[in-house]
Design a protein around this motif. Structure first.
Motif, short mmCIF file in Angstrom:
data_model
loop_
_atom_site.label_atom_id
_atom_site.label_comp_id
_atom_site.label_asym_id
_atom_site.label_seq_id
_atom_site.Cartn_x
_atom_site.Cartn_y
_atom_site.Cartn_z
N SER A 117 -5.58 -11.10 -6.98
CA SER A 117 -6.92 -10.97 -7.55
C SER A 117 -7.07 -9.51 -7.99
N TYR A 118 -7.87 -9.29 -9.03
CA TYR A 118 -7.86 -7.99 -9.67
C TYR A 118 -9.26 -7.39 -9.76
N SER A 119 -9.50 -6.41 -8.95
CA SER A 119 -10.70 -5.59 -9.02
C SER A 119 -10.31 -4.24 -8.45
N LEU A 120 -11.12 -3.24 -8.69
CA LEU A 120 -10.82 -1.92 -8.12
C LEU A 120 -10.88 -1.96 -6.60
N GLN A 121 -11.72 -2.86 -6.07
CA GLN A 121 -11.81 -2.99 -4.62
C GLN A 121 -10.49 -3.52 -4.06
N ASP A 122 -9.93 -4.55 -4.71
CA ASP A 122 -8.64 -5.11 -4.27
C ASP A 122 -7.54 -4.07 -4.41
N LEU A 123 -7.57 -3.34 -5.51
CA LEU A 123 -6.56 -2.32 -5.75
C LEU A 123 -6.60 -1.23 -4.67
N GLY A 124 -7.82 -0.80 -4.31
CA GLY A 124 -7.97 0.21 -3.27
C GLY A 124 -7.42 -0.24 -1.94
#
Length: 879
Positions: free
Chosen positions: A410-417
């Motif tokens: 899944s792709y969001s800045l939250q997931d990336l962090g």
């Protein structure tokens, strides 16, 4: 008093499956039943706070009940494949929760749980049985309760003796066993006494307590039909009671102490929920994380902008975050945050500081010398276009990087962090309050706004090198820089330009379809002999199976099934059935497409769909709001919807469609001489396959044989089983198996490829396209057969579908660049899987036709000639 929570795993999974039908991971693994089960499990644990826990599942195969009555549960359909695969996932999750789970030969889950409940009660422990099955109500006692699922899966309600008394007109739980004997149970195919329903059964048991007493007093029962029915079916009454009675005294060899609540393995649950793409649950079980507080944020003051610009020009890098109110297609961007030196972040209010932006920062975004770095660059390009910013081609998109590294995530800045930095940052809705239909940035105070954008830039700047290093390690730099990054700009321009569409065309079609629907309604009422709600499965079931006396194909707990599979089997039984099928098709066409598309038309008379390149794990593009890749094509009415999409004034639409690209990719990947030869000689591949499979000369292949060969060809591409082909062609599984075996004999290199690619995937954990796009397949290491089979199908079809997707992307980029290079006004406006559509001025038409054919056919060299069919028309319907 201590408590034990006993869970009927089979009941909950089935209930969740039918409550949540369309949930799956990006690579197509169905997960709705798992998600529903986990939510009910967590809700029950929170509600009951048990000291002990156990889950029981039904075991495949016969039980003592089927030996007693062969037709027991005989009307139930085979468990769908997409549900079967989820049982293994649930068991795997239970292991990580530390929850014991059981199944037992010869018995069902309710027998196991009933025996555990009685054992717990004897040890002075309260038991709560979580289920969606009312049969458990018979087990309720002073210290035994049922936690019953109501309203789908959203609510759990405790049933005790008082609630049973209230629900069943004063009866006790044990009386329900007698009720079952009299009225039976259609869902389990327990016969009961014909003509005895719930009201009659309750009345009889209230008066006589047991079935034995009923028969001892049969002469006192009023009426003629009821006593007669009871006497004629006495054996069925006793048999039905026996089938419906839950066993409570099994010796399971389990001590209650063995079921004590264990500490869950949070790391395992985090990894598993991440793989299942359950973002909320993933966050709940995420490891200890840091908060992003390293950046100093403030609004940009006029005294600061020179230093900021000098820093950007020196670094040749502009790290930014751009946000807007709601829909980026329709609205201008509102706040721009830019990273400066020493972890300083400046935010510009583009509404109030636009002159400052236009004078000093616009040129930085337009410069080819400065690399723009952000997350979801496409969204920014579309928003900046409203500020007349000609975004340059030099950019880096962390969303694309994340997708290439893990295409099933899944792709969001939250997931990336969380995934790469072990840092937790808030999503925008966490500041604004979940459940709001529209984001209103004015609800944020200044500190919240600055913190939100600073945290975004913290993750973007810190993660960039990590992601790029990973891309290099995975040997995907060419894929990144030659395919996925350039495509971002192409898709952004397609979203900005949109497709010409006028509401009046859809309104005209709406009138035609509404008239057809009305006529069909009247014809259906004539056939039924009465008016009823055609959209009500319950009312339709009564008309079809009671009034018209059509054969019952399938029953559910709420009545007769009237789904598409049932109607297909009844098509030749009554003229009303094809009418109902057509009615449903037209009703869906109207509600989903016509009514859905009209509000999407903008003030410019164009529909601006959103094109997504990080959704499908295979690398294929998707389209949303609206989904233009899903416009119906199989019916004439469906095709008519395409009349609503047309070229502008003095323009034409040019459609170019790859011919059998996935089969050409299959030939290239496998190097199968037989298939390569067919393409080289220009022989129709489906006719060639039919000739091989049915052992006839090419000129003797019939239309039916070609059609069946086509199903097998594409079945191989998509990893379909003999069962799937038998369903598609309405033939036996044995025939389908023979087709597949004959196909594999005819194309030996394809057969070898199919075996080899699965082994390669098992060994390395992933498969690749010709262009190095990866797809990881954890399912191949699962202990569950259905999951492993699903993984094998992914291993087979991902390199084929993924390579075809890569080719169409490369073609899009080449066509887009060629149109720009030749300074043409024509615009690429749509991609529908293997098809590209250009809107071309009339005076450029011949050039455009030549360009699109050349660029698509020569996009790549895979060792098999790519062919493209080009059509021209005023509307999408015409092409």
């Amino acid at each position: 008093m201590e408590k034990i929570l006993l869970i009927d795993g089979s009941s909950l999974i089935f209930r969740a499956f039918y409550a949540i039908r369309n949930l799956s991971t990006k690579d197509g693994l169905p997960t709705g039943a798992v998600y529903g089960f986990v939510n009910m499990l967590n809700s029950a644990i929170k509600q009951i706070e048990p000291n002990y826990l156990a889950v029981a599942f039904d075991k495949a195969g016969p039980t003592f009940r089927t030996r007693e009555y062969a037709e027991y549960k005989g009307t139930r359909d085979k468990t769908p494949d997409e549900l079967n695969s989820q049982f293994g996932i649930v068991r795997d999750l239970l292991d990580s929760y530390g929850i014991k789970h059981f199944s037992l030969d010869d018995y069902e889950a309710d027998d196991i749980l009933a025996s555990l409940s009685r054992k717990a009660n004897e040890e002075n422990i309260e038991s709560y049985m979580l289920t969606g099955d009312r049969d458990y109500f018979q087990l309720i006692d002073d210290h035994a309760y049922v936690l019953y699922t109501v309203k789908g899966i959203s609510q759990l309600e405790i049933y005790d003796k008082e609630k049973i008394k209230e629900k069943y007109d004063g009866l006790s739980p044990k009386d329900l066993i007698e009720i079952k004997g009299l009225m039976g149970d259609s869902s389990d195919n327990i016969p009961g006494v014909p003509g005895v329903g719930e009201k009659t059964a309750i009345k009889l048991i209230k008066e006589y307590s047991t079935i034995e007493n009923i028969y001892e007093n049969i002469d006192k029962i009023k009426g003629k039909a009821l006593p007669k029915n009871l006497l004629e079916n006495e054996n069925l009454a006793y048999l039905s009671r026996k089938l419906g009675k839950i066993i409570c005294d099994l010796d399971l060899g389990i001590e209650i102490e063995d079921l004590k609540v264990q500490e869950e393995n949070r790391q395992e649950l985090y990894e598993k929920y991440k793989a299942l793409e359950f973002t909320g649950l993933m966050k709940e079980y995420s490891p200890e994380v840091e908060e992003a507080h390293d950046f100093d944020a403030s609004l940009l003051a006029k005294k600061d902008y020179k230093d900021l610009i000098n820093f950007i020009e020196k670094e040749k890098e502009l790290v930014f975050d751009l946000i807007n109110e709601d829909d980026y297609i329709k609205e201008k961007p509102r706040y721009l945050a830019i990273k400066s030196k020493d972890n300083k972040v400046y935010t510009l209010d583009l509404e109030n500081d636009f002159e400052l932006f236009e004078k000093h920062f616009k040129s930085l975004f337009e410069s080819d010398k400065i690399e723009k770095v952000s997350f979801d660059i496409k969204k920014s390009i579309v928003m900046f276009d409203k500020l007349n910013v000609q975004f340059s081609d030099n950019y880096q998109d962390l969303m694309i990087l994340s997708y290439l590294i893990n295409p099933s995530g899944s792709y969001s800045l939250q997931d990336l962090g969380l995934s790469f930095l072990n840092v937790e940052i808030k999503a925008l809705d966490e500041y604004l309050g979940k459940g709001k239909k529209r984001i209103n940035l004015s609800d944020l105070d200044q500190d919240q706004l600055l913190e939100y954008q600073a945290n975004n830039l913290f993750v973007i700047s810190k993660a960039k090198k990590l992601l790029l290093d990973k891309i290099e390690e995975m040997e995907m730099k060419d894929l990144l820089y030659k395919v996925d990054l350039p495509l971002v700009k192409v898709l952004a321009d397609m979203e900005i330009y949109g497709v010409e569409s006028h509401a009046k065309e859809f309104e005209k079609l709406d009138e035609e379809i509404s008239a057809k629907i009305e006529n069909l309604e009247n014809e259906i009422y004539d056939q039924a002999g009465e008016k009823f709600n055609i959209n009500s499965p319950k009312q339709l079931g009564v008309v079809l199976f009671e009034k018209l006396e059509l054969p019952v194909i399938k029953k559910t707990k709420t009545g007769y099934s009237t789904n598409i599979d049932v109607l297909k089997k009844l098509e030749d039984k009554h003229p009303i059935i094809p009418m109902i099928e057509e009615y449903r098709q037209l009703a869906k066409l109207k509600s989903t497409y016509i009514d859905g598309l009209i509000p999407m038309i903008g003030e410019d008379n164009r529909i601006h769909s959103k094109f997504n390149q990080t959704v499908a794990a295979t690398g294929r593009l998707s389209s949303t709001e609206p989904n233009l890749q899903n416009i119906p094509i199989k019916t004439e009415e469906g095709r008519l919807i395409r009349k609503g999409f047309f070229a502008g004034k003095d323009k034409k639409l040019v459609s170019a469609d790859y011919s059998q690209i996935e089969l050409r990719v299959l030939a290239a990947l496998t190097n199968d001489e037989n298939m390569l030869s067919a393409f080289e000689q220009g022989i129709d591949i489906h006719t060639k396959t039919a000739s091989e499979v049915f052992k006839v000369d090419l000129d003797e292949v019939t239309k039916l044989q070609r059609s069946e060969a086509k199903a097998v060809n594409f079945g191989i591409v998509y990893g379909i089983s003999d069962y799937g082909i038998s369903e598609d062609l309405n033939i036996t599984r044995k025939q389908a198996r023979n087709y597949i075996d004959s196909y594999l004999d005819s194309y030996p290199q394809i057969h070898k490829y199919m075996e080899d690619i699965v082994e390669i995937a098992k060994e390395q954990g992933y498969v690749k396209t010709m262009f190095a796009r990866r797809r990881y397949i954890p399912e191949l290491s699962s202990s569950n057969f259905n999951l492993r089979s699903f993984g094998e199908r992914i291993a087979l079809n991902s390199p084929i579908q993924g390579t075809a997707a890569d080719i169409i992307k490369i073609a899009m980029i080449n066509v887009y660049n060629r149109l720009k290079k030749d300074k043409l006004q024509a615009k690429l406006i749509l991609q529908i899987h293997d098809e590209l559509i250009i809107e071309s001025p009339d005076n450029e038409l011949e050039k455009v036709k030549k360009i699109i054919k050349e660029e698509m056919e020569n996009a790549v060299d895979i060792g098999v000639k790519l062919l493209v069919d080009v059509e021209v028309g005023d509307s999408w319907y015409e092409v």
